[in-house]
Design an enzyme around this catalytic site. Sequence first.
Site, PDB file in Angstrom:
ATOM      1  N   LYS A 237       0.779  -1.048   0.361  1.00 60.46           N
ATOM      2  CA  LYS A 237      -0.203  -0.189   0.128  1.00 60.46           C
ATOM      3  C   LYS A 237       0.728   1.253   0.331  1.00 60.46           C
ATOM      4  O   LYS A 237       2.065   0.875   0.913  1.00 60.46           O
ATOM      5  CB  LYS A 237      -1.137  -0.255   1.588  1.00 60.46           C
ATOM      6  CG  LYS A 237      -1.675  -1.389   0.883  1.00 60.46           C
ATOM      7  CD  LYS A 237      -2.391  -1.244   2.721  1.00 60.46           C
ATOM      8  CE  LYS A 237      -3.444  -2.593   2.911  1.00 60.46           C
ATOM      9  NZ  LYS A 237      -3.617  -2.955   4.450  1.00 60.46           N
ATOM     10  N   GLU A 275      -9.950  -8.118   5.754  1.00 54.45           N
ATOM     11  CA  GLU A 275      -9.996  -6.984   4.418  1.00 54.45           C
ATOM     12  C   GLU A 275     -10.030  -7.851   2.893  1.00 54.45           C
ATOM     13  O   GLU A 275     -10.887  -9.146   2.766  1.00 54.45           O
ATOM     14  CB  GLU A 275      -8.252  -7.513   4.157  1.00 54.45           C
ATOM     15  CG  GLU A 275      -7.184  -7.047   5.275  1.00 54.45           C
ATOM     16  CD  GLU A 275      -6.226  -6.309   4.766  1.00 54.45           C
ATOM     17  OE1 GLU A 275      -5.802  -6.183   3.523  1.00 54.45           O
ATOM     18  OE2 GLU A 275      -5.752  -5.694   5.943  1.00 54.45           O
ATOM     19  N   ARG A 292      -3.540  -7.872  14.085  1.00 52.55           N
ATOM     20  CA  ARG A 292      -2.624  -6.457  14.475  1.00 52.55           C
ATOM     21  C   ARG A 292      -2.833  -5.528  14.260  1.00 52.55           C
ATOM     22  O   ARG A 292      -4.263  -5.246  13.223  1.00 52.55           O
ATOM     23  CB  ARG A 292      -1.576  -7.001  13.696  1.00 52.55           C
ATOM     24  CG  ARG A 292      -1.565  -6.774  12.006  1.00 52.55           C
ATOM     25  CD  ARG A 292      -0.121  -6.874  12.029  1.00 52.55           C
ATOM     26  NE  ARG A 292      -0.098  -7.066   9.802  1.00 52.55           N
ATOM     27  CZ  ARG A 292      -0.397  -6.707   9.259  1.00 52.55           C
ATOM     28  NH1 ARG A 292      -0.747  -5.604   9.853  1.00 52.55           N
ATOM     29  NH2 ARG A 292      -0.297  -7.265   8.149  1.00 52.55           N
TER      30      ARG A 292
END
Length: 451
Positions: A237, A275, A292
Amino acid sequence: MFKKILIANRGEIALRVIRTCKEMGIKTVAVYSTADAESLHVRFADEAVCIGPPPSNLSYLKISNIIAAAEITNADAIHPGYGFLSENAKFSKICGEHEIKFIGASPEMISKMGDKATAKATMRAAGVPCVPGSEGIIKDFKECLKLAKEIGFPVMLKATAGGGGKGMRAVWKEEDLEPAWESARKEADASFGNDGMYMEKLIEEPRHIEIQVVGDSTGKACHLSERDCSIQRRHQKLTEETPSPFMTDTLRKKMGEAAVKAAEFIKYEGAGTVEFLVDKHRNFYFMEMNTRIQVEHPITEQVIDYDLIREQILVAAGVPISGKNYTPQLHSIECRINAEDPYHNFRPSPGKITNLHAPGGHGVRIDTHVYSGYVIPPNYDSMIAKLITTAQTREEAINKMKRALDEFVIEGIQTTIPFHRQLMDHPDYIEGNYTTKFMEDFKMKPKEEEA
């Protein structure tokens, strides 16, 4: 509540955790390799312990050294940050065996969600939409070919232990399948010591949208809305925003409910993200779960005024969550500032920062561990700062980001600041018209054309 937390990480995320701990009245212990002795996380912690030489496997990934550091400083909890050991089931288990609270998922949860094939099977059982594909690990190429024909090309081969784009291959036609199968398995084995592969239907023109969730020890979970992470290069990203310009109220409700259902089905405890890939028709499919804190968590904090690190610590201490789902009232964008040269294919640019001037003003946040005179080591991830702008609307957040990038001066090394400045002027980005394929067509303008 914990008396002392050791942060088993480095750089900006270690400093980020230290700040929240101090606000909560909790003592902190930094760990560092010899390459990081001058990092701000070492300076601002209450105590600091050197855990080894620069290579990660001899320092930040060396469990015995980190546990020893926790024991000699009497830390009663460990926050792993992101990366390194944050999703390592063995580390989570060893912390428990030494009566040190791991501020993250349980070993069982990490094992269940860390293996992507197992995670997909779990999500199917929970009733969460998944990309059509193999039910588990593909045993050989014969099965791979049969499955590809059933699903229909294009397909995506993925390493079950994968991450960072390793062991992934898009295959558009049958004759390319066998070479892709062989190369993906070799890369996966070299990167993760595991050549297990699974297959999914390749979603064309996808958005990568994640839902932030928090679950507590009672099995209750809530979501904190979405982040659009579609601007990526080699599956890494580059910039993120919330809310997603592609999102509708109906889609947010559906995806939020699916993410909460997923978290509650597995009795997830802690902060995590579910996701999804979202196709051009706004159908969404579970991709993976990260057990996390995420690099991009600050934009969620900005739009709903919520300290995610604080919530992680509270949940780990047994405090129940409110159970409230959130919808962003503001717009926030994060640009990852990496020590890379965007004019030369983003090649790494470690070295000494000779001058640094950070932007400021209303709605501008910077998370960083670097300063003027700091030497960026070549041993770790190239991200050196996160620049976050927040405003009432997306247009205002973009304009604020342009202004902040113009003010951000880092000399002595190359950074991705020029890339982000050009991105903010790109017509498709301004329109919110982008997918995970955006960077395939993006070309940096030469320096002389920028002005």
